[in-house]
Each structure stands twice: as C-alpha cells, then as structure tokens.
Design a protein around this motif. Structure first.
Motif, PDB file in Angstrom:
ATOM      1  N   ASN A  48      40.703  42.716  31.968  1.00  8.36           N
ATOM      2  CA  ASN A  48      40.856  42.148  30.623  1.00  8.36           C
ATOM      3  C   ASN A  48      42.324  41.975  30.242  1.00  8.36           C
ATOM      4  N   HIS A  49      43.201  42.812  30.805  1.00 11.36           N
ATOM      5  CA  HIS A  49      44.626  42.715  30.466  1.00 11.36           C
ATOM      6  C   HIS A  49      45.231  41.411  30.985  1.00 11.36           C
ATOM      7  N   VAL A  50      44.880  41.019  32.203  1.00 11.05           N
ATOM      8  CA  VAL A  50      45.429  39.775  32.746  1.00 11.05           C
ATOM      9  C   VAL A  50      44.648  38.566  32.243  1.00 11.05           C
ATOM     10  N   LEU A  60      42.625  34.973  40.446  1.00 11.39           N
ATOM     11  CA  LEU A  60      43.778  35.865  40.545  1.00 11.39           C
ATOM     12  C   LEU A  60      43.516  36.970  41.565  1.00 11.39           C
ATOM     13  N   ARG A  61      42.289  37.431  41.606  1.00  8.42           N
ATOM     14  CA  ARG A  61      41.920  38.473  42.575  1.00  8.42           C
ATOM     15  C   ARG A  61      42.127  37.974  44.007  1.00  8.42           C
ATOM     16  N   GLN A  62      41.828  36.707  44.232  1.00  5.92           N
ATOM     17  CA  GLN A  62      42.042  36.130  45.556  1.00  5.92           C
ATOM     18  C   GLN A  62      43.530  36.093  45.907  1.00  5.92           C
ATOM     19  N   CYS A  63      44.368  35.853  44.897  1.00  7.07           N
ATOM     20  CA  CYS A  63      45.819  35.889  45.133  1.00  7.07           C
ATOM     21  C   CYS A  63      46.235  37.265  45.648  1.00  7.07           C
ATOM     22  N   MET A  64      45.675  38.307  45.045  1.00  4.73           N
ATOM     23  CA  MET A  64      46.009  39.665  45.461  1.00  4.73           C
ATOM     24  C   MET A  64      45.460  39.966  46.853  1.00  4.73           C
ATOM     25  N   LEU A  65      44.224  39.539  47.100  1.00  7.85           N
ATOM     26  CA  LEU A  65      43.599  39.820  48.390  1.00  7.85           C
ATOM     27  C   LEU A  65      44.338  39.135  49.537  1.00  7.85           C
ATOM     28  N   GLN A  66      44.913  37.961  49.272  1.00  2.00           N
ATOM     29  CA  GLN A  66      45.667  37.257  50.306  1.00  2.00           C
ATOM     30  C   GLN A  66      46.889  38.052  50.763  1.00  2.00           C
ATOM     31  N   LYS A  67      47.345  38.949  49.908  1.00  7.15           N
ATOM     32  CA  LYS A  67      48.533  39.743  50.225  1.00  7.15           C
ATOM     33  C   LYS A  67      48.194  41.094  50.851  1.00  7.15           C
ATOM     34  N   GLU A  68      46.921  41.349  51.101  1.00  9.00           N
ATOM     35  CA  GLU A  68      46.539  42.655  51.649  1.00  9.00           C
ATOM     36  C   GLU A  68      47.234  42.999  52.966  1.00  9.00           C
ATOM     37  N   GLY A 130      51.940  43.337  32.420  1.00 12.80           N
ATOM     38  CA  GLY A 130      51.965  44.031  33.701  1.00 12.80           C
ATOM     39  C   GLY A 130      51.963  45.542  33.536  1.00 12.80           C
ATOM     40  N   LYS A 131      52.717  46.032  32.558  1.00 15.10           N
ATOM     41  CA  LYS A 131      52.754  47.473  32.294  1.00 15.10           C
ATOM     42  C   LYS A 131      51.392  47.974  31.833  1.00 15.10           C
ATOM     43  N   LYS A 132      50.740  47.206  30.956  1.00 15.29           N
ATOM     44  CA  LYS A 132      49.420  47.607  30.468  1.00 15.29           C
ATOM     45  C   LYS A 132      48.404  47.621  31.611  1.00 15.29           C
ATOM     46  N   PHE A 133      48.482  46.604  32.463  1.00 13.16           N
ATOM     47  CA  PHE A 133      47.571  46.521  33.601  1.00 13.16           C
ATOM     48  C   PHE A 133      47.811  47.690  34.558  1.00 13.16           C
ATOM     49  N   ALA A 134      49.087  47.963  34.865  1.00 11.43           N
ATOM     50  CA  ALA A 134      49.425  49.051  35.782  1.00 11.43           C
ATOM     51  C   ALA A 134      48.984  50.399  35.222  1.00 11.43           C
ATOM     52  N   THR A 135      49.215  50.609  33.928  1.00 13.17           N
ATOM     53  CA  THR A 135      48.819  51.868  33.297  1.00 13.17           C
ATOM     54  C   THR A 135      47.310  52.040  33.331  1.00 13.17           C
ATOM     55  N   ASN A 188      53.461  31.965  42.044  1.00 14.54           N
ATOM     56  CA  ASN A 188      52.906  30.619  41.871  1.00 14.54           C
ATOM     57  C   ASN A 188      51.389  30.618  42.016  1.00 14.54           C
ATOM     58  N   CYS A 189      50.884  31.480  42.901  1.00 17.95           N
ATOM     59  CA  CYS A 189      49.439  31.604  43.053  1.00 17.95           C
ATOM     60  C   CYS A 189      48.824  32.114  41.752  1.00 17.95           C
ATOM     61  N   VAL A 190      49.441  33.138  41.175  1.00 15.31           N
ATOM     62  CA  VAL A 190      48.954  33.703  39.911  1.00 15.31           C
ATOM     63  C   VAL A 190      49.060  32.672  38.789  1.00 15.31           C
ATOM     64  N   ALA A 191      50.174  31.946  38.756  1.00 14.30           N
ATOM     65  CA  ALA A 191      50.351  30.912  37.733  1.00 14.30           C
ATOM     66  C   ALA A 191      49.251  29.860  37.836  1.00 14.30           C
ATOM     67  N   GLY A 192      48.834  29.576  39.064  1.00 17.35           N
ATOM     68  CA  GLY A 192      47.799  28.580  39.289  1.00 17.35           C
ATOM     69  C   GLY A 192      46.415  29.002  38.831  1.00 17.35           C
ATOM     70  N   THR A 193      46.263  30.276  38.481  1.00 17.99           N
ATOM     71  CA  THR A 193      44.960  30.750  38.002  1.00 17.99           C
ATOM     72  C   THR A 193      44.790  30.525  36.500  1.00 17.99           C
ATOM     73  N   GLY A 194      45.824  29.959  35.874  1.00 16.62           N
ATOM     74  CA  GLY A 194      45.712  29.645  34.455  1.00 16.62           C
ATOM     75  C   GLY A 194      46.613  30.449  33.542  1.00 16.62           C
TER      76      GLY A 194
END
Length: 208
Positions: A48-50, A60-68, A130-135, A188-194
């Motif tokens: 919900n934070h992002v 956005l989750r796919q952006c993260m998974l691509q970096k695994e 980002g801080k809220k999400f990380a926390t 840029n991947c994250v930006a592309g998610t909206g």
C-alpha cells in the motif's frame, strides 16, 4: 530503494550496549536462508505504501524479481565480508547492537547518494515513501519467521561500526550490478509501473 533493502534487512535483524553471546556460524544459516522469501512476502503485505504513489504493484514486483540474481550476488558478497562475525568455536561474547542506529546510517547514505546526484530535493517525496515501505517490511520480518528465528537464538554478531557496514554493503551491491547503470535501469522499471514524476530523476542518479 530495493537494491539495498534486502541486504540491509538481512543484517539489521542481527544488529540488535550490553554484551551477549556471539552467534555460532552454523546456527544462523537457517535464519539467513529464510530472509529472501520473507522479504518478498513482507513486501507484498506493505504494498500500500508504494501503491500510494500510483504504482501498479504486480508490475513493480516484477521489477524487483528481475533483480533477484544481483541481490543474491550482493548478499553472498556481504556474507563473505562478514564470515568472521559469527563464532566457529563457540563461547565468544559481543556487544549488543541496535537496529535503529544501522537504519539511520543506511538512510544517511541514501541521502548522500541523492545529494551527490543533485536530486535530493526532488526525490524527497520518493525517499519518504521508501522509508515507510522499508520500515513496514522490517517490522513485518521481525514479526515473521525471519525475526523469530533470530530472537530464538538470543545472540549477536561481531559486526563493524554501522557506517562501515553500510559502506561494505553498498560496495557489494555496486560490484553485483547495482552500479549507476543498474540502479537507473531499476528506477526506470519502477517508473514504468505508474509512479508519478519519477522518470525524470532516474537517469540523473549516480551511484558513487
């Protein structure tokens, strides 16, 4: 945001000033092994934070998974750096560490990167999210199997000062693909998610 978060979470759970028993190398393996899966589960719970920034979370989750693969390389790099932080023979004592001080050092470094990139003011809103999400993710992991695993051990690691720990984590991330080009690609991947207004900042980020 994500490139350092997983590494940070893996370390911060053990960086928790009294003397406590030093963790044995064998007993922490299970906790470290559960960190990756635990992170993604908690990221899902904190989406919900992002999403508030306009992001389509599945994308956005796919952006993260691509970096695994890069995350795994960076985690293994830092694990190698900290191979002497645990006890191989038992019986040692280490000073208890507090997660909040490491969290502060990590966010200070992120602020410095944004400042050197010349986008600190423009990125303020994104950093706040980002801080809220990380926390949120850290609290989730602390409540979940990863955090409970560390708590049951009741021990700590012989870690370097927070500032040095953050710098070594950053260097591992850079060497593993989260250099300027890699972070710009993720951004840029994250930006592309909206995510609104992020794209103009992505290609100005400089990791140094």
């Amino acid at each position: 945001m994500h490139f350092s978060l997983l590494l940070f979470l893996s370390i911060v759970s053990l960086a928790t000033s009294q003397m406590i028993r030093q963790c044995g190398c064998g007993e922490i393996e299970q906790c470290l092994g559960s960190a990756t899966g635990g992170f993604m589960k908690c990221a899902d719970q904190c989406q919900n934070h992002v999403a508030a920034m306009g992001a389509n979370y599945p994308a956005l989750r796919q952006c993260m998974l691509q970096k695994e693969p890069a995350i795994t390389r960076a985690a293994n790099c830092q694990k190698s750096n900290l191979q002497n932080a645990c006890s191989r023979s038992g019986g040692g004592m280490v000073r208890k560490r507090y997660p909040e001080t490491l969290k502060l050092a990590a966010f200070t470094e992120v602020n410095s990167i944004l400042q050197r990139s010349g986008i600190q003011a423009e990125a303020k809103a994104f950093l706040s999210v980002g801080k809220k999400f990380a926390t949120c993710v850290m609290k989730c992991m602390d409540r979940g199997s990863t955090g409970n695993c560390y708590k049951k051990l009741g021990c700590g690691l012989d870690l370097p000062p927070d500032s040095i720990l953050v710098q070594s984590t950053k260097q591992c991330a850079i060497n593993s693909g989260f250099d300027t080009a890699g972070v710009r690609q993720l951004c840029n991947c994250v930006a592309g998610t909206g995510v609104r207004n992020l794209a103009p900042l992505c290609n100005r980020i400089t990791i140094s």
